[in-house]
Write a protein that holds these residues in place. Structure first.
Motif, PDB file in Angstrom:
ATOM      1  N   TRP A 103       1.484 -14.407 -13.990  1.00  0.00           N
ATOM      2  CA  TRP A 103       2.616 -14.067 -14.856  1.00  0.00           C
ATOM      3  C   TRP A 103       3.486 -12.990 -14.184  1.00  0.00           C
ATOM      4  CZ3 TRP A 103       0.598 -18.034 -16.044  1.00  0.00           C
ATOM      5  CH2 TRP A 103      -0.208 -18.350 -17.130  1.00  0.00           C
ATOM      6  N   VAL A 104       2.831 -12.010 -13.543  1.00  0.00           N
ATOM      7  CA  VAL A 104       3.581 -10.947 -12.861  1.00  0.00           C
ATOM      8  C   VAL A 104       4.316 -11.502 -11.648  1.00  0.00           C
ATOM      9  CG1 VAL A 104       3.295  -8.810 -11.525  1.00  0.00           C
ATOM     10  CG2 VAL A 104       2.207  -9.030 -13.749  1.00  0.00           C
ATOM     11  N   ARG A 105       3.656 -12.333 -10.881  1.00  0.00           N
ATOM     12  CA  ARG A 105       4.325 -12.953  -9.719  1.00  0.00           C
ATOM     13  C   ARG A 105       5.529 -13.776 -10.170  1.00  0.00           C
ATOM     14  NH1 ARG A 105      -0.880 -15.081  -6.130  1.00  0.00           N
ATOM     15  NH2 ARG A 105      -1.522 -13.005  -5.423  1.00  0.00           N
ATOM     16  N   MET A 106       5.322 -14.543 -11.220  1.00  0.00           N
ATOM     17  CA  MET A 106       6.384 -15.397 -11.751  1.00  0.00           C
ATOM     18  C   MET A 106       7.557 -14.548 -12.265  1.00  0.00           C
ATOM     19  SD  MET A 106       5.721 -18.370 -14.587  1.00  0.00           S
ATOM     20  CE  MET A 106       4.451 -19.222 -13.664  1.00  0.00           C
ATOM     21  N   ALA A 107       7.245 -13.385 -12.838  1.00  0.00           N
ATOM     22  CA  ALA A 107       8.272 -12.520 -13.424  1.00  0.00           C
ATOM     23  C   ALA A 107       9.209 -11.934 -12.383  1.00  0.00           C
ATOM     24  CB  ALA A 107       7.605 -11.381 -14.202  1.00  0.00           C
ATOM     25  N   ARG A 108       8.794 -11.956 -11.148  1.00  0.00           N
ATOM     26  CA  ARG A 108       9.658 -11.424 -10.090  1.00  0.00           C
ATOM     27  C   ARG A 108      10.743 -12.433  -9.698  1.00  0.00           C
ATOM     28  NH1 ARG A 108       4.416  -8.794  -8.277  1.00  0.00           N
ATOM     29  NH2 ARG A 108       4.704  -6.718  -9.178  1.00  0.00           N
ATOM     30  N   SER A 148     -16.221 -11.648 -10.426  1.00  0.00           N
ATOM     31  CA  SER A 148     -15.148 -12.255  -9.620  1.00  0.00           C
ATOM     32  C   SER A 148     -14.273 -11.143  -9.029  1.00  0.00           C
ATOM     33  CB  SER A 148     -14.310 -13.188 -10.486  1.00  0.00           C
ATOM     34  OG  SER A 148     -15.099 -14.220 -11.039  1.00  0.00           O
ATOM     35  N   PRO A 149     -14.861 -10.277  -8.192  1.00  0.00           N
ATOM     36  CA  PRO A 149     -14.152  -9.059  -7.783  1.00  0.00           C
ATOM     37  C   PRO A 149     -12.998  -9.254  -6.804  1.00  0.00           C
ATOM     38  CG  PRO A 149     -16.249  -9.197  -6.634  1.00  0.00           C
ATOM     39  CD  PRO A 149     -16.225 -10.324  -7.654  1.00  0.00           C
ATOM     40  N   VAL A 150     -13.048 -10.256  -5.951  1.00  0.00           N
ATOM     41  CA  VAL A 150     -11.975 -10.419  -4.964  1.00  0.00           C
ATOM     42  C   VAL A 150     -10.668 -10.807  -5.654  1.00  0.00           C
ATOM     43  CG1 VAL A 150     -11.196 -11.674  -2.913  1.00  0.00           C
ATOM     44  CG2 VAL A 150     -13.586 -10.939  -3.098  1.00  0.00           C
ATOM     45  N   GLY A 151     -10.742 -11.745  -6.566  1.00  0.00           N
ATOM     46  CA  GLY A 151      -9.552 -12.110  -7.337  1.00  0.00           C
ATOM     47  C   GLY A 151      -9.025 -10.933  -8.133  1.00  0.00           C
ATOM     48  N   CYS A 152      -9.924 -10.131  -8.677  1.00  0.00           N
ATOM     49  CA  CYS A 152      -9.502  -8.958  -9.453  1.00  0.00           C
ATOM     50  C   CYS A 152      -8.868  -7.898  -8.559  1.00  0.00           C
ATOM     51  CB  CYS A 152     -10.678  -8.396 -10.241  1.00  0.00           C
ATOM     52  SG  CYS A 152     -11.165  -9.492 -11.587  1.00  0.00           S
ATOM     53  N   MET A 153      -9.307  -7.814  -7.303  1.00  0.00           N
ATOM     54  CA  MET A 153      -8.644  -6.916  -6.347  1.00  0.00           C
ATOM     55  C   MET A 153      -7.199  -7.363  -6.123  1.00  0.00           C
ATOM     56  SD  MET A 153     -11.311  -6.298  -3.224  1.00  0.00           S
ATOM     57  CE  MET A 153      -9.944  -5.893  -2.139  1.00  0.00           C
ATOM     58  N   HIS A 154      -7.000  -8.672  -5.959  1.00  0.00           N
ATOM     59  CA  HIS A 154      -5.653  -9.186  -5.733  1.00  0.00           C
ATOM     60  C   HIS A 154      -4.773  -8.999  -6.960  1.00  0.00           C
ATOM     61  CE1 HIS A 154      -7.254 -11.822  -2.253  1.00  0.00           C
ATOM     62  NE2 HIS A 154      -6.961 -10.606  -1.868  1.00  0.00           N
ATOM     63  N   ARG A 155      -5.351  -9.152  -8.129  1.00  0.00           N
ATOM     64  CA  ARG A 155      -4.615  -8.876  -9.359  1.00  0.00           C
ATOM     65  C   ARG A 155      -4.196  -7.409  -9.386  1.00  0.00           C
ATOM     66  NH1 ARG A 155      -5.481  -6.241 -13.770  1.00  0.00           N
ATOM     67  NH2 ARG A 155      -4.326  -6.782 -15.642  1.00  0.00           N
ATOM     68  N   ALA A 156      -5.131  -6.516  -9.061  1.00  0.00           N
ATOM     69  CA  ALA A 156      -4.839  -5.079  -9.052  1.00  0.00           C
ATOM     70  C   ALA A 156      -3.716  -4.747  -8.068  1.00  0.00           C
ATOM     71  CB  ALA A 156      -6.102  -4.294  -8.724  1.00  0.00           C
ATOM     72  N   GLU A 157      -3.698  -5.429  -6.931  1.00  0.00           N
ATOM     73  CA  GLU A 157      -2.633  -5.207  -5.942  1.00  0.00           C
ATOM     74  C   GLU A 157      -1.260  -5.529  -6.529  1.00  0.00           C
ATOM     75  OE1 GLU A 157      -4.225  -5.950  -1.515  1.00  0.00           O
ATOM     76  OE2 GLU A 157      -4.480  -7.671  -2.850  1.00  0.00           O
ATOM     77  N   GLU A 158      -1.176  -6.601  -7.316  1.00  0.00           N
ATOM     78  CA  GLU A 158       0.101  -6.964  -7.941  1.00  0.00           C
ATOM     79  C   GLU A 158       0.574  -5.865  -8.895  1.00  0.00           C
ATOM     80  OE1 GLU A 158       2.186  -9.508  -7.407  1.00  0.00           O
ATOM     81  OE2 GLU A 158       0.856 -10.407  -5.924  1.00  0.00           O
ATOM     82  N   LYS A 195       2.068   4.207 -14.911  1.00  0.00           N
ATOM     83  CA  LYS A 195       0.732   4.153 -15.520  1.00  0.00           C
ATOM     84  C   LYS A 195       0.016   2.841 -15.177  1.00  0.00           C
ATOM     85  CE  LYS A 195       2.080   2.662 -20.185  1.00  0.00           C
ATOM     86  NZ  LYS A 195       2.031   3.048 -21.608  1.00  0.00           N
ATOM     87  N   TYR A 196       0.766   1.746 -15.034  1.00  0.00           N
ATOM     88  CA  TYR A 196       0.147   0.473 -14.658  1.00  0.00           C
ATOM     89  C   TYR A 196      -0.154   0.435 -13.166  1.00  0.00           C
ATOM     90  CZ  TYR A 196       1.456  -0.754 -19.346  1.00  0.00           C
ATOM     91  OH  TYR A 196       1.574  -0.755 -20.707  1.00  0.00           O
ATOM     92  N   ARG A 197       0.666   1.132 -12.381  1.00  0.00           N
ATOM     93  CA  ARG A 197       0.402   1.220 -10.941  1.00  0.00           C
ATOM     94  C   ARG A 197      -0.881   2.013 -10.691  1.00  0.00           C
ATOM     95  NH1 ARG A 197       4.797   3.211  -7.381  1.00  0.00           N
ATOM     96  NH2 ARG A 197       3.693   1.906  -5.881  1.00  0.00           N
ATOM     97  N   ILE A 198      -1.061   3.104 -11.433  1.00  0.00           N
ATOM     98  CA  ILE A 198      -2.286   3.900 -11.288  1.00  0.00           C
ATOM     99  C   ILE A 198      -3.493   3.087 -11.744  1.00  0.00           C
ATOM    100  CG2 ILE A 198      -3.525   5.932 -12.165  1.00  0.00           C
ATOM    101  CD1 ILE A 198      -0.729   7.348 -12.192  1.00  0.00           C
ATOM    102  N   LYS A 199      -3.357   2.401 -12.873  1.00  0.00           N
ATOM    103  CA  LYS A 199      -4.453   1.549 -13.351  1.00  0.00           C
ATOM    104  C   LYS A 199      -4.784   0.480 -12.312  1.00  0.00           C
ATOM    105  CE  LYS A 199      -5.794  -1.345 -17.278  1.00  0.00           C
ATOM    106  NZ  LYS A 199      -5.383  -1.918 -18.566  1.00  0.00           N
TER     107      LYS A 199
END
Length: 192
Positions: free
Chosen positions: A85-90, A122-132, A141-145
């Motif tokens: 959703w975040v990728r699409m929003a860009r 499923s930590p690798v996918g969650c790492m990539h989500r966190a990068e977004e 606040k979302y960048r820090i999270k």
């Protein structure tokens, strides 16, 4: 859904429509949008607009979903859909409608109530989500999270902190999140 789609289908900058969800008692899941048929990106309205906590009923144009396929990670079975959703929003906006079209409840053993357990598995996918979520178009606040989660899930994936810093585009943010991320990693690991 058809009424909204007929109204907006010719607008190529719109990729989806968000409607409200209610619980069986009629209570809205989360809150209404501040304006009916508000047009804006997922990032602008839902993330930076601080409406990230509640699920909505979302309808997508198929071509947009095909343009942003869900990544697959070896031996992982769960990935938060907001990565896409975040990728699409860009690139695209969406129409946010104050009409409830979905009635549902959360199950005690469902995905929402057990999200952290699924994320840790499923930590690798969650790492990539966190990068977004560390990208500068999101509120701090979302960048820090995102930085904290990047450390946490990176550790669950078996990476060393130094490797996580080197892999990230946001080295300063990741470095600042190390103490909190390691604390959460320890705490969440004990709870498993």
């Amino acid at each position: 859904m058809l009424k909204i789609h007929k109204k907006y289908r010719s607008q190529n900058n719109i990729c989806r429509y968000a409607f409200l969800r209610t619980f069986p008692d009629g209570k809205i899941n989360g809150k209404k949008f501040d304006t009916n048929e508000k047009i804006g990106s997922y990032i602008a309205v839902r993330v930076n607009g601080d409406d990230t906590g509640a699920d909505k009923a979302e309808v997508f144009k198929t071509c947009c979903l095909k343009e942003f396929p869900f990544p697959e990670y070896l031996n992982e079975k769960f990935l938060g859909e907001d990565l896409i959703w975040v990728r699409m929003a860009r690139k695209y906006e969406m129409v946010h409608t104050n009409k409830a079209i979905y009635v549902g409840n959360y199950l005690e053993d469902g995905l929402t109530n057990n999200r952290r357990k699924h994320n840790i598995a499923s930590p690798v996918g969650c790492m990539h989500r966190a990068e977004e979520f560390m990208e500068p178009d999101l509120k701090i606040k979302y960048r820090i999270k995102g930085g904290l989660q990047y450390i946490v899930y990176g550790k669950f994936a078996g990476f060393h902190v130094i490797d996580l810093i080197h892999k990230s585009k946001y080295k300063v943010l990741v470095t600042a999140c190390i103490p909190g991320g390691l604390f959460l990693y320890s705490r969440w690991g004990k709870a498993q």
